[in-house]
Design an enzyme around this catalytic site. Structure first.
Site, short mmCIF file in Angstrom:
data_model
loop_
_atom_site.label_atom_id
_atom_site.label_comp_id
_atom_site.label_asym_id
_atom_site.label_seq_id
_atom_site.Cartn_x
_atom_site.Cartn_y
_atom_site.Cartn_z
N TRP A 74 0.81 -1.22 0.00
CA TRP A 74 0.00 0.00 0.00
C TRP A 74 0.84 1.27 0.00
O TRP A 74 0.73 2.10 0.91
CB TRP A 74 -0.97 0.02 1.18
CG TRP A 74 -2.06 -0.99 1.03
CD1 TRP A 74 -3.18 -0.87 0.28
CD2 TRP A 74 -2.11 -2.29 1.63
NE1 TRP A 74 -3.93 -2.02 0.39
CE2 TRP A 74 -3.30 -2.90 1.20
CE3 TRP A 74 -1.26 -2.98 2.50
CZ2 TRP A 74 -3.66 -4.17 1.59
CZ3 TRP A 74 -1.63 -4.25 2.89
CH2 TRP A 74 -2.82 -4.83 2.44
N CYS A 108 -3.05 3.27 3.33
CA CYS A 108 -3.59 1.97 2.99
C CYS A 108 -4.57 2.11 1.82
O CYS A 108 -4.16 2.35 0.71
CB CYS A 108 -4.25 1.34 4.21
SG CYS A 108 -4.68 -0.39 3.97
N CYS A 109 -5.86 1.97 2.06
CA CYS A 109 -6.84 1.94 0.98
C CYS A 109 -7.73 3.16 1.00
O CYS A 109 -7.91 3.85 0.01
CB CYS A 109 -7.70 0.70 1.12
SG CYS A 109 -6.77 -0.78 1.45
N GLY A 161 -10.05 -1.73 -1.98
CA GLY A 161 -9.11 -0.74 -1.45
C GLY A 161 -7.70 -0.78 -1.99
O GLY A 161 -6.92 0.11 -1.72
#
Lengths: 241, 746
Positions: free
Chosen positions: B324, B408-409, B721
């Protein structure tokens, strides 16, 4: 109060008119086209997902106004003009809300109420089944005259029209008859575009489910290359996609 | 601030006196509203490097890992300089001494390191094992010394999963731009100043901890200077040109991934910032467009080869080596100017210059007011690569301003000003089944939750169910929150991210992010209870193991049905309220997300049959998605359902993954672009949805990729995500993707 019998709804319609469209598929059709991929819409009294008033359907469409602002609404089917009063009232309300209205029809109905519905129609997607008078009745169980009369009416009223033509290998992919579709498009100034719809077999499972004989058993889907070739051919007459 | 006369070259004032990267950006960036025609092909050097790496990827795919360290624990300066091919690299810096070689981070947990090495045929050096077993305590050991039985049982039964208790917690974004804008000498001075500021009358525990942390941060910055010096760069001073700005910023990020193996190691928001330096050099005639693209290509290339050593169990949850390296692109400024620059285009263009890739996780901050040329280009890239995700800038800017990034997402945070305590997610569907079974696990029969009264009759009614479910959610919230208190206490104590936090303000704001999986299943189940007669099927011990809908039907979530969707809204709100009832570690603000990543498959496997008609073991829908194939009114209706979920009660993000075949998106490429941009304009209204993953592919293509993975080394798809190489998914996950609603046209 008018209630529409609606087979199903597609909130992200992208192939029945310009832009993103809120498409309602109306229940009931007088034709029996051999290549029909929605036999479950034929019976006007058949099972349908929704029975809604024009107001109720407009309220549904308006929920998606941020998506369909530059697209609009489409009524398809089945044959929407089988419920012409509903079409008229629904489109009238849609236009009041500033939504672009498109009608996907075979022109099977071309009088009275059906014509009133056109007063509130911005675009007609007119399905030219075939121009071959011998083939038309077996292909559709309907009359070619209606098909063509609708085009005259549209020309008279100046309603934008896209001609649609389903091309089935061995049935409607004859170059000579295809050219005639192009020539027809060229004669009418309201026709802005021709759409070639390649025959596919995705509707076949529905026939099995309904215990119906699939009339085009063994016919292969139209190849991508052939569809492209036809589009190029007909582009000589009007924009074709 | 000592700025080496750069203050005269750049406009703005505040940034010259205190750390304020946003002020520098706003005063100096140039919005670009043109199209992509200025973009250039990759340089020969870039292509040479990428070809070399592509060969190495093949080996990596076969072996699982290319190479791994077995002895030296990773820190900022464990290794000297490492290169792919020194002469061709214009941006340098590797995590270890060789590309794709994975370092080890025993501070997170030595057992995880040992078993991950073992899984790939390596053996941990006995001395290293000794040190982290006998002499030096790890985060993992700390956590397990404090967990209670309740937490251990919940974890074991998979009602709470993915907890960062054996590796780095991640989801912290250092403001890597600070390295370039100020140089480390200024940053160290600022940290010293802050250290003095918290020299107050009465030391509390928090102040003591904070003073120690600031000192660690300064130490990390000095270590970072040594790391950069090994590559021949002096980062103590600000960057003076585009190449240095890109290099310094990348070094900042590299420092983070050398220091931590966090679950998500995101890059933040760099495009307008870097564009300022690039524009300046282009104008001064010391940089060409080809060279500018080369800098961006090579920075992105480096982000594509960040690797962490994970166990096979971890890969089962989060497939395909995700790290990520999320980077947000575009967005609007609070003054109403678009923040799209030419460098935003350059970043997307890397997907053509080096082919599609899941990393970095390129995230478009969308607003309907963005320039049309940019929107069209994004749509084109999505259609061609399926490698982009989109998030609602108009929704988030209201609260977060115009200098936030995504960790992250879907987790938004102000860069350098906020961090989060990551907390994975709880399985709400299982919680529902625990409510029915009085706390017994439906898969094992074990008593996991307290022995609350189960439902004893033959039929499941809403009236009997709901009070039990509320009680069970309160238990779950309590257990979950306590686990996170322990995890983050121990992480700060044994595995503190000194370097990343050195690139934050001293008085950072903290959030604590939990998550829910299975929202659409629980929603549909409750809708079923309200509308249908559901018979409970029990095993010989009386445990409810299956359900049969005998009469009636319900409208599932995802069809824009207000009655059903209200259930989802209420659940989100309710669980968040239960979480808010508890105090948090370091007074973090509690938040939650509706996000699963690829773990929806594992959650499904661990969860029995549910009253909505889902069979035992069947995967959950990803994120906030409706259950696969239950959304029958088309994509817009599904989006409308998801957009109702309240962002204020799911502040850490609401993930929706959308898949469409090219034909269903429109008849030709132009129509497809227009429809996709209109879809986004429709979804991302100021009170609309937060996140949209866009996949454009044919099912046939995926089937072929399953059979012939070697033909599709770079086939990228979006999962909840993030993006992933399709061929790196497990077979089970591949089948799950295929079973999802792929909007096609008939």
């Amino acid at each position: 109060m008018t209630k529409g019998r609606i087979h199903s709804i597609e909130s992200f319609g992208t192939v029945d008119g310009p832009g993103i469209r809120f498409v309602a598929f109306m229940q009931g059709c007088p034709l029996r086209c051999q290549y029909c991929h929605n036999p479950d819409t034929w019976d006007p009294n058949g099972n349908c997902q929704y029975e809604l008033t024009p107001e109720e359907l407009v309220q549904q469409a308006l929920r998606y106004s941020s998506y369909i602002a530059s697209g609009g609404v489409t009524l398809s089917g089945g044959e929407p003009l089988m419920q012409a009063q509903f079409v008229k009232e629904y489109f009238q309300l849609c236009q009041q809300e500033g939504l672009h209205t498109a009608l996907d029809t075979s022109g099977a109905y071309c009088s009275g109420r059906a014509l009133e519905a056109l007063d509130y129609t911005n675009l007609v997607l007119l399905d030219i089944k075939t121009l071959n008078p011998q083939l038309y009745p077996t292909l559709t169980a309907g009359k070619l005259e209606n098909n063509l009369r609708m085009l005259d009416v549209l020309q008279e009223r100046g309603i934008d029209t896209w001609l649609r033509h389903v091309v089935v290998p061995g049935l409607t992919d004859d170059d000579e008859w295809l050219n005639k579709v192009g020539e027809l498009a060229a004669r009418f100034s309201v026709v802005k575009k021709i759409e070639i719809l390649p025959y596919h077999t995705l509707g076949k499972f529905k026939y099995e489910k309904m215990n119906l004989v699939y009339p085009l058993e063994g016919v292969e889907p139209l190849s991508r290359e052939r569809a492209q070739e036809i589009r190029e051919r007909l582009s000589a007459y009007k924009p074709c996609s | 601030m000592v700025l080496q006369n750069l203050q005269n070259d750049f406009k703005g004032s505040n940034w010259k006196h205190e750390i304020d990267v946003r002020d520098f950006i706003q005063a100096n960036y140039e919005p670009y509203d043109g199209d992509e025609s200025f973009l250039t092909a990759p340089s020969a050097r870039t292509t040479m490097l990428w070809d070399k790496l592509s060969e190495m990827f093949k080996v990596e795919r076969e072996k699982g890992v290319y190479d791994a360290e077995t002895k030296l624990p990773q820190t900022l300066d464990t290794y000297g300089a490492g290169y792919i091919d020194k002469d061709n690299e214009v941006i340098v810096g590797l995590q270890t001494d060789a590309p794709l070689k994975r370092g080890i981070f025993p501070r997170g947990g030595i057992r995880m390191v040992e078993s991950a090495l073992k899984a790939y045929g390596y053996e941990l050096d006995p001395a290293t094992k000794d040190i982290y077993t006998k002499y030096c305590k790890t985060h993992n050991e700390g956590v397990f010394s404090a967990y209670n039985d309740d937490i251990k049982a919940a974890r074991h039964a998979h009602i709470i999963t993915g907890l960062p208790d054996a590796y780095g917690r991640g989801r912290i974004i250092g403001d890597y731009r600070r390295v370039a804008l100020y140089g480390t000498a200024n940053l160290i001075e600022e940290k010293k100043r802050f250290h003095k500021r918290i020299d107050i009358q009465e030391f509390t525990e928090e102040i003591v901890r904070c003073r120690e942390e600031i000192t660690d941060q300064i130490k990390a910055l000095k270590q970072f200077e040594r790391m950069c010096a090994s590559y021949g760069f002096d980062v103590s001073k600000p960057a003076t040109n585009a190449r240095e700005a890109v290099q310094w910023t990348y070094f900042g990020y590299l420092g983070a991934v050398k220091d931590q193996d966090g679950a998500a190691m995101s890059l933040g928001r760099v495009c307008a910032f870097l564009d300022i330096y690039i524009q300046r050099d282009l104008k001064r005639g010391i940089l060409t467009e080809e060279e500018a693209q080369e800098l961006i290509d090579q920075m992105i290339m480096k982000l594509r080869i960040v690797r962490f050593l994970r166990t096979p169990e971890y890969n089962d949850l989060f497939s395909g080596d995700p790290i990520w390296a999320t980077t947000v692109v575009g967005g609007m400024g609070v003054d109403g100017r678009s923040m799209v620059t030419k460098t935003a285009f350059r970043i997307l263009h890397t997907l053509y210059n080096m082919g599609p890739s899941p990393e970095p996780n390129i995230t478009i901050l969308w607003s309907p007011r963005l320039p049309q040329n940019w929107k069209n280009y994004c749509a084109k890239v999505s259609i061609d690569t399926s490698a982009l995700q989109y998030e609602n800038d108009d929704l988030m800017r209201a609260e977060l301003g115009d200098d936030y990034g995504i960790a992250c997402c879907v987790s938004p945070m102000k860069i350098g000003k906020q961090m989060q305590f990551f907390g994975a997610r709880a399985n709400l569907a299982k919680c529902m089944l625990y409510a029915i079974n009085g706390g017994r696990d439906e898969m094992t029969g074990e008593q996991v939750a307290p022995m609350y009264s189960p439902i004893e009759g033959d039929y499941l009614t809403y009236e009997e169910f709901m009070p039990r479910f509320e009680q069970m959610m309160r238990w779950l919230a309590k257990t979950y929150v306590n686990a996170l208190k322990i995890i983050h206490y121990m992480h700060d104590k044994y595995d503190y991210e000194a370097f990343e936090m050195a690139l934050h303000d001293g008085d950072v704001q903290r959030t604590r992010a939990t998550g829910i999986a299975g929202l659409s299943i629980v929603t549909d189940s409750i809708a079923a209870m309200k509308n249908c007669k559901i018979r409970i099927i029990r095993d010989e011990t009386g445990l409810a193991v299956d359900y049969k809908i005998e009469e009636g039907e319900y409208i599932p979530f995802g069809n824009d049905c207000d009655e059903t969707d209200a259930i989802a809204v209420e659940l989100t709100e309710k669980f968040m309220e239960y979480l808010r009832q508890h105090r948090t570690y370091r007074d973090a603000i509690p938040t939650q997300s509706l996000l699963t990543i690829t773990s929806n498959v594992v959650y499904g496997r661990a969860t029995g049959a549910t009253p909505d008609g889902r069979a035992k073991g069947v995967p959950f829908a990803p994120g906030a998605n409706p259950m696969n194939a239950r959304d029958i009114k088309g994509a817009v209706a599904a989006l409308a359902s998801v957009a109702k979920l309240p962002f204020q009660h799911s502040r850490d993000g609401i993930s929706y993954t959308f898949a469409v075949t090219p034909a269903a998106l429109g008849k030709d490429k132009d129509a497809q672009k227009v429809n996709l941009t209109n879809l986004m304009d429709g979804y991302f209204t100021p009170n609309g949805g937060q996140h949209l993953n866009v996949n454009v592919f044919d099912r046939q293509l995926l089937l072929d990729a399953m059979e012939h993975p070697e033909k599709y080394p770079q086939l990228t798809i979006r999962v909840s995500g993030y993006a992933v190489n399709f061929v790196k998914l497990t077979r089970e996950q591949q089948l799950d993707v295929l079973s999802r609603t792929i909007n096609n046209c008939m």
